[in-house]
Design a protein around this motif. Structure first.
Motif, mmCIF file in Angstrom:
data_model
loop_
_atom_site.group_PDB
_atom_site.id
_atom_site.type_symbol
_atom_site.label_atom_id
_atom_site.label_comp_id
_atom_site.label_asym_id
_atom_site.label_seq_id
_atom_site.Cartn_x
_atom_site.Cartn_y
_atom_site.Cartn_z
ATOM 1 N N VAL A 118 -8.850 -1.533 -0.287
ATOM 2 C CA VAL A 118 -8.346 -0.172 -0.109
ATOM 3 C C VAL A 118 -8.853 0.678 -1.272
ATOM 4 C CG1 VAL A 118 -6.174 -0.455 -1.404
ATOM 5 C CG2 VAL A 118 -6.274 1.168 0.505
ATOM 6 N N GLY A 119 -9.026 1.965 -1.013
ATOM 7 C CA GLY A 119 -9.537 2.863 -2.042
ATOM 8 C C GLY A 119 -8.432 3.528 -2.844
ATOM 9 N N GLN A 120 -8.843 4.361 -3.788
ATOM 10 C CA GLN A 120 -7.889 5.019 -4.668
ATOM 11 C C GLN A 120 -6.989 6.015 -3.942
ATOM 12 O OE1 GLN A 120 -10.539 6.520 -7.726
ATOM 13 N NE2 GLN A 120 -10.177 4.735 -9.020
ATOM 14 N N VAL A 121 -7.375 6.427 -2.734
ATOM 15 C CA VAL A 121 -6.501 7.320 -1.968
ATOM 16 C C VAL A 121 -5.232 6.615 -1.523
ATOM 17 C CG1 VAL A 121 -8.321 8.847 -1.132
ATOM 18 C CG2 VAL A 121 -7.708 6.822 0.192
ATOM 19 N N VAL A 122 -5.101 5.328 -1.812
ATOM 20 C CA VAL A 122 -3.874 4.613 -1.455
ATOM 21 C C VAL A 122 -2.646 5.336 -2.018
ATOM 22 C CG1 VAL A 122 -3.843 3.050 -3.457
ATOM 23 C CG2 VAL A 122 -2.830 2.307 -1.288
ATOM 24 N N GLY A 123 -2.821 6.063 -3.117
ATOM 25 C CA GLY A 123 -1.713 6.807 -3.696
ATOM 26 C C GLY A 123 -1.204 7.930 -2.811
ATOM 27 N N GLN A 124 -2.013 8.341 -1.820
ATOM 28 C CA GLN A 124 -1.603 9.375 -0.865
ATOM 29 C C GLN A 124 -0.973 8.786 0.390
ATOM 30 O OE1 GLN A 124 -5.812 11.512 -1.765
ATOM 31 N NE2 GLN A 124 -4.855 12.082 0.162
ATOM 32 N N LEU A 125 -1.147 7.496 0.576
ATOM 33 C CA LEU A 125 -0.724 6.870 1.834
ATOM 34 C C LEU A 125 0.728 6.419 1.706
ATOM 35 C CD1 LEU A 125 -3.957 4.745 2.465
ATOM 36 C CD2 LEU A 125 -3.504 7.148 3.045
ATOM 37 N N ASN A 126 1.642 7.293 2.032
ATOM 38 C CA ASN A 126 3.052 7.003 1.804
ATOM 39 C C ASN A 126 3.906 7.009 3.063
ATOM 40 O OD1 ASN A 126 3.146 9.750 2.311
ATOM 41 N ND2 ASN A 126 3.335 10.291 0.142
ATOM 42 N N GLN A 127 3.263 7.098 4.229
ATOM 43 C CA GLN A 127 4.025 6.981 5.474
ATOM 44 C C GLN A 127 3.140 6.440 6.583
ATOM 45 O OE1 GLN A 127 5.141 10.824 7.349
ATOM 46 N NE2 GLN A 127 4.048 11.821 5.666
ATOM 47 N N VAL A 128 3.777 5.828 7.567
ATOM 48 C CA VAL A 128 3.061 5.236 8.704
ATOM 49 C C VAL A 128 2.996 6.257 9.830
ATOM 50 C CG1 VAL A 128 3.047 3.379 10.406
ATOM 51 C CG2 VAL A 128 3.804 2.918 8.053
ATOM 52 N N MET A 169 0.828 -1.208 0.000
ATOM 53 C CA MET A 169 0.000 0.000 0.000
ATOM 54 C C MET A 169 0.861 1.256 0.000
ATOM 55 S SD MET A 169 -3.133 -0.904 2.589
ATOM 56 C CE MET A 169 -4.341 -2.172 2.185
ATOM 57 N N LEU A 170 1.892 1.266 0.817
ATOM 58 C CA LEU A 170 2.744 2.442 0.913
ATOM 59 C C LEU A 170 3.466 2.732 -0.406
ATOM 60 C CD1 LEU A 170 4.240 1.769 4.449
ATOM 61 C CD2 LEU A 170 2.677 3.628 3.850
ATOM 62 N N ALA A 171 3.677 1.700 -1.215
ATOM 63 C CA ALA A 171 4.360 1.861 -2.500
ATOM 64 C C ALA A 171 3.400 2.063 -3.665
ATOM 65 C CB ALA A 171 5.233 0.635 -2.771
ATOM 66 N N ALA A 172 2.102 1.904 -3.424
ATOM 67 C CA ALA A 172 1.115 1.914 -4.507
ATOM 68 C C ALA A 172 0.771 3.331 -4.959
ATOM 69 C CB ALA A 172 -0.157 1.197 -4.065
ATOM 70 N N SER A 173 0.296 3.425 -6.193
ATOM 71 C CA SER A 173 -0.275 4.664 -6.703
ATOM 72 C C SER A 173 -1.792 4.505 -6.736
ATOM 73 C CB SER A 173 0.245 4.961 -8.114
ATOM 74 O OG SER A 173 -0.422 4.152 -9.079
#
Length: 374
Positions: A338-348, A263-267
């Motif tokens: 997971v939704g398309q906002v996965v592209g924003q999820l780049n850190q824990v 997820m963290l690597a996804a667009s």
């Protein structure tokens, strides 16, 4: 914040957080939002344990519970004298075994766990009612129905205890139907969202639903993981937001580490609506699992709900375990909703920090709009 939803539910921010993880639910509620626990992951006994833990953590602050009640399911699931797993065709079992061999996932490929029937029946009216009964023994502030209209028993029991009923919808027609069935709050969920979604985008859906069901309040869902997106949703007429995907990469999330890394690597292009996990269209990470079921030449095609749930969840438990051991093929197969906002999820981050970041950015967005209109 001055919001009718905040006043009605006794919360500081009109931010509702759906999660299958009790830690996320408690963290968001304690940060001033409203956590909602997805109940389908639990037996009634497990749900009671989870809710008791949340009660102890939130000290009277409000939270809710979400149950999965699809309008249509396979007939096998409602036949009380039948073993649901017996209705899974051999070719579907064989296809899973084929995938395990192809992607080098070792272990038992043919059997389903002894709790398969119980798991499958959680999405029936009887199964959902059992979860609802447990939930309403706790001081919850909301009970939500996903996929179908709230059950009459659900509405009646909730009314008796003064608990509002929410319902998730993907079309205006569904929204009207849910209100007629007794929903006090509508969650208008666009196709961008993770999990079960329709085909209409949040930007289009929310104002249509707001107009159609007024004065029933509406929360916006789908594509909302930042304060700017929250501000946009409320500009469309929503009284608050319902978020799910943004919590999947938090420190507290139940997401398997191998999947969290994906997820963290996804667009935002790396999700798909697929029936391969539940039998109904649900947005999730693209993976070899979705590709094989949806596009593979040997695929028998997904079964209906809950049969495909049994096939997928049994397999995913083994796939995820193998992915955690570093098996490359298992990593290819592994996925989650997971939704398309996965592209924003780049850190824990901690869930509490996500809440505060969203509210801070929401305020900044309002200030920017105010300057434009001054």
């Amino acid at each position: 914040m001055r919001s009718a939803i905040c006043e009605r539910f006794g919360i500081e921010f009109p931010l509702f957080a759906f999660s299958h993880c009790r830690d996320v639910v408690a963290a968001v509620t304690n940060a001033g939002g409203f956590g909602v626990l997805g109940a389908v992951a639990y037996t009634p006994e497990q749900l009671d344990t989870e809710l008791t833990w949340i009660d102890e953590q939130v000290n009277g602050r409000p939270y809710g519970v979400d149950v999965l009640v699809p309008g249509k399911i396979e007939a096998a699931a409602v036949a009380s004298d039948a073993h649901i797993s017996d209705f899974i065709p051999e070719r579907h079992r064989d296809f899973v075994a084929h995938l395990f061999t192809k992607y080098q996932v070792k272990g038992d490929t043919g059997g389903l766990s002894g709790s398969a029937d119980e798991f499958g029946r959680r999405v029936t009216a009887a199964g959902a009612t059992g979860l609802i009964d447990v939930a309403l023994k706790h001081p919850i502030g909301l009970i939500a129905s996903a996929l179908g209209p709230p059950l009459p028993e659900m509405v009646s029991l909730a009314r008796d205890r003064g608990v509002p009923v929410a319902a998730l919808v993907g079309t205006v027609e569904h929204a009207r139907r849910q209100v007629a069935a007794g929903a006090d709050l509508i969650v208008a969920q666009g196709t961008e969202a993770g999990g079960h979604t329709g085909e209409i985008s949040t930007m289009v859906l929310v104002p249509q639903v707001v107009d159609a069901v007024a004065p029933v309040p509406v929360l916006a869902a789908g594509g909302i993981a930042s304060g700017r997106q929250m501000a946009a949703a409320m500009a469309l007429g929503a009284e608050g937001v319902w978020c799910g995907s943004v919590w999947l990469t938090t420190e507290e999330a139940e997401t398997a580490p191998a999947v969290k890394r994906k997820m963290l690597a996804a667009s935002s292009l790396d999700t798909t609506r697929s029936r391969s996990r539940t039998g109904k269209p649900a947005r999730q990470l693209k993976s070899a699992w979705t590709a094989e079921w949806d596009e593979g030449g040997e695929s028998p095609g997904p079964l209906g709900m809950p049969l495909q749930m049994l096939v997928a969840e049994g397999a995913m438990a083994r796939i995820t375990a193998a992915a955690e051991r570093g098996v490359p093929g298992a990593v290819e197969l592994a996925n989650y909703f997971v939704g398309q906002v996965v592209g924003q999820l780049n850190q824990v981050k901690p869930a509490r920090e996500v809440v505060y970041d969203m509210i801070s950015e929401f305020s900044e967005a309002l200030d920017r709009l105010t300057r434009i209109t001054d």
